[in-house]
Design an enzyme around this catalytic site. Structure first.
Site, PDB file in Angstrom:
ATOM      1  N   GLY A   1       0.793  -1.230   0.000  1.00 15.47           N
ATOM      2  CA  GLY A   1       0.000   0.000   0.000  1.00 15.47           C
ATOM      3  C   GLY A   1       0.825   1.280   0.000  1.00 15.47           C
TER       4      GLY A   1
ATOM      5  N   MET B   1      -4.153  -7.689  -6.448  1.00 13.92           N
ATOM      6  CA  MET B   1      -3.622  -8.855  -7.149  1.00 13.92           C
ATOM      7  C   MET B   1      -4.698  -9.777  -7.733  1.00 13.92           C
ATOM      8  SD  MET B   1      -0.596  -7.987  -7.003  1.00 13.92           S
ATOM      9  CE  MET B   1       0.298  -9.373  -7.701  1.00 13.92           C
TER      10      MET B   1
ATOM     11  N   ILE C   1      -7.739 -10.252 -10.745  1.00 11.27           N
ATOM     12  CA  ILE C   1      -8.273  -9.713 -11.998  1.00 11.27           C
ATOM     13  C   ILE C   1      -9.774  -9.521 -11.820  1.00 11.27           C
ATOM     14  CG2 ILE C   1      -8.653 -10.215 -14.444  1.00 11.27           C
ATOM     15  CD1 ILE C   1      -5.946 -11.688 -14.364  1.00 11.27           C
ATOM     16  N   LEU C   2     -10.265  -8.326 -12.144  1.00  5.12           N
ATOM     17  CA  LEU C   2     -11.690  -8.049 -11.950  1.00  5.12           C
ATOM     18  C   LEU C   2     -12.529  -8.811 -12.973  1.00  5.12           C
ATOM     19  CD1 LEU C   2     -11.572  -4.168 -11.362  1.00  5.12           C
ATOM     20  CD2 LEU C   2     -11.604  -6.000  -9.646  1.00  5.12           C
TER      21      LEU C   2
ATOM     22  N   ASN D   1      -5.800   1.554 -13.170  1.00  6.95           N
ATOM     23  CA  ASN D   1      -4.739   0.718 -12.599  1.00  6.95           C
ATOM     24  C   ASN D   1      -3.405   1.385 -12.853  1.00  6.95           C
ATOM     25  OD1 ASN D   1      -3.513  -1.606 -11.443  1.00  6.95           O
ATOM     26  ND2 ASN D   1      -3.096  -2.398 -13.492  1.00  6.95           N
TER      27      ASN D   1
ATOM     28  N   HIS E   1       0.445   0.130 -13.479  1.00  8.28           N
ATOM     29  CA  HIS E   1       1.175  -1.114 -13.777  1.00  8.28           C
ATOM     30  C   HIS E   1       2.663  -0.794 -13.896  1.00  8.28           C
ATOM     31  CE1 HIS E   1       1.876  -5.130 -15.297  1.00  8.28           C
ATOM     32  NE2 HIS E   1       2.637  -4.587 -16.234  1.00  8.28           N
TER      33      HIS E   1
HETATM   34  C1  GRF Z   1       3.084  -0.886  -7.637  1.00  8.36           C
HETATM   35  O1  GRF Z   1       4.362  -0.997  -8.181  1.00  8.36           O
HETATM   36  C2  GRF Z   1       2.049  -0.890  -8.726  1.00  8.36           C
HETATM   37  O2  GRF Z   1       2.534  -0.468  -9.958  1.00  8.36           O
HETATM   38  C3  GRF Z   1       1.669  -2.339  -8.846  1.00  8.36           C
HETATM   39  O3  GRF Z   1       1.747  -2.844  -7.567  1.00  8.36           O
HETATM   40  C4  GRF Z   1       2.680  -2.086  -6.812  1.00  8.36           C
HETATM   41  C5  GRF Z   1       2.000  -1.726  -5.529  1.00  8.36           C
HETATM   42  O4  GRF Z   1       2.928  -1.384  -4.552  1.00  8.36           O
HETATM   43  N1  GRF Z   1       0.386  -2.483  -9.494  1.00  8.36           N
HETATM   44  P1  GRF Z   1       2.447  -1.033  -3.072  1.00  8.36           P
HETATM   45  O5  GRF Z   1       1.731  -2.246  -2.509  1.00  8.36           O
HETATM   46  O6  GRF Z   1       1.539   0.150  -3.156  1.00  8.36           O
HETATM   47  O7  GRF Z   1       3.707  -0.718  -2.319  1.00  8.36           O
END
Ligand code: GRF
Length: 213
Positions: free
Chosen positions: A15, A93, A95-96, A110, A112
């Site tokens: 987070g 983590m 997929i919707l 999102n 990525h």
């Molecule tokens: C980020 O690098 C984002 O791009 C990916 O997941 C990571 C989340 O990191 N989708 P965190 O849990 O907010 O530290």
């Protein structure tokens, strides 16, 4: 017209990107309110961060549902009830399901950790290092029914340092993501994003797939 965006954040882990959104709201760089944080992982550290920021948390743990479909139905109902302007995936983590994507057209974003359309899916940093690429980065995109395949809103690049590790690359990508995501969300707060006939415009300029140039 400017408005305070109502957001719901979905996360599964650390987070740190969500925390950056909270900081951007506090420092008035992002005109938004986070209605709730939803996590599929009861152990997600992001839930503790939410509590520290006085944001309601909702845990929807897969193991409390008979199957994936029941989980997705519960998630959809929760989101419909919250009725946010935007659903913000920040390290979520799962997929919707298509029915969730269809219920919130152009309302799910999102971030990525790769320069999409290169490297959709997991373990992007290791794959980039193994490829010998000279640049890497992050992408903010709308979520569609595919894997990391919806229309791109913005990308930020960085150079790959020789001899760098996966951890070092991940850290550098997250540093840029913490600026990129609030910036893109603020475009929505300022009503600068329009969708016309399936195409995305920023300030009336068509946002093309950046990697084509
Ligand atoms: C980020 O690098 C984002 O791009 C990916 O997941 C990571 C989340 O990191 N989708 P965190 O849990 O907010 O530290």
């Amino acid at each position: 017209m400017r408005k305070t965006l109502n957001l719901v954040v979905l996360l599964s882990g650390q987070g740190s990107i969500f925390e950056a959104l909270c900081q951007a709201i506090k420092t008035k760089q992002l005109d938004a309110k986070i209605l709730a944080v939803i996590s599929d992982n009861p152990q997600a550290y992001g839930l503790i961060r939410a509590q520290e920021n006085q944001i309601p948390t909702i845990i929807l743990s897969m193991k409390n549902y008979t199957d994936k479909e029941a989980f997705q139905i519960a998630l959809k109902e929760t989101l419909l009830e919250l009725s946010p302007d935007l659903i913000v995936l920040a390290g979520f983590m799962c997929i919707l399901a298509p029915s969730i994507v269809q219920a919130f057209p152009y309302q799910i974003l999102n971030i990525h950790p790769a320069l999409l359309p290169k490297y959709p899916g997991l373990n992007t940093h290791a794959r980039v290092l193994a490829s010998g690429d000279t640049e890497h980065g992050s992408t903010v995109h709308f979520v569609d029914e595919g894997l990391d395949s919806g229309p791109i809103l913005a990308q930020e690049k960085l150079a790959i340092l020789s001899g760098g590790s996966v951890a070092e690359l991940e850290e550098r990508v997250k540093t840029l993501e913490k600026k990129l995501y609030p910036k893109v969300l603020q475009w929505f707060a300022e009503d600068r994003i329009q969708i016309k006939q399936g195409q995305v415009f920023l300030d009336n300029q068509l946002l093309k797939d950046l990697n084509k140039f």
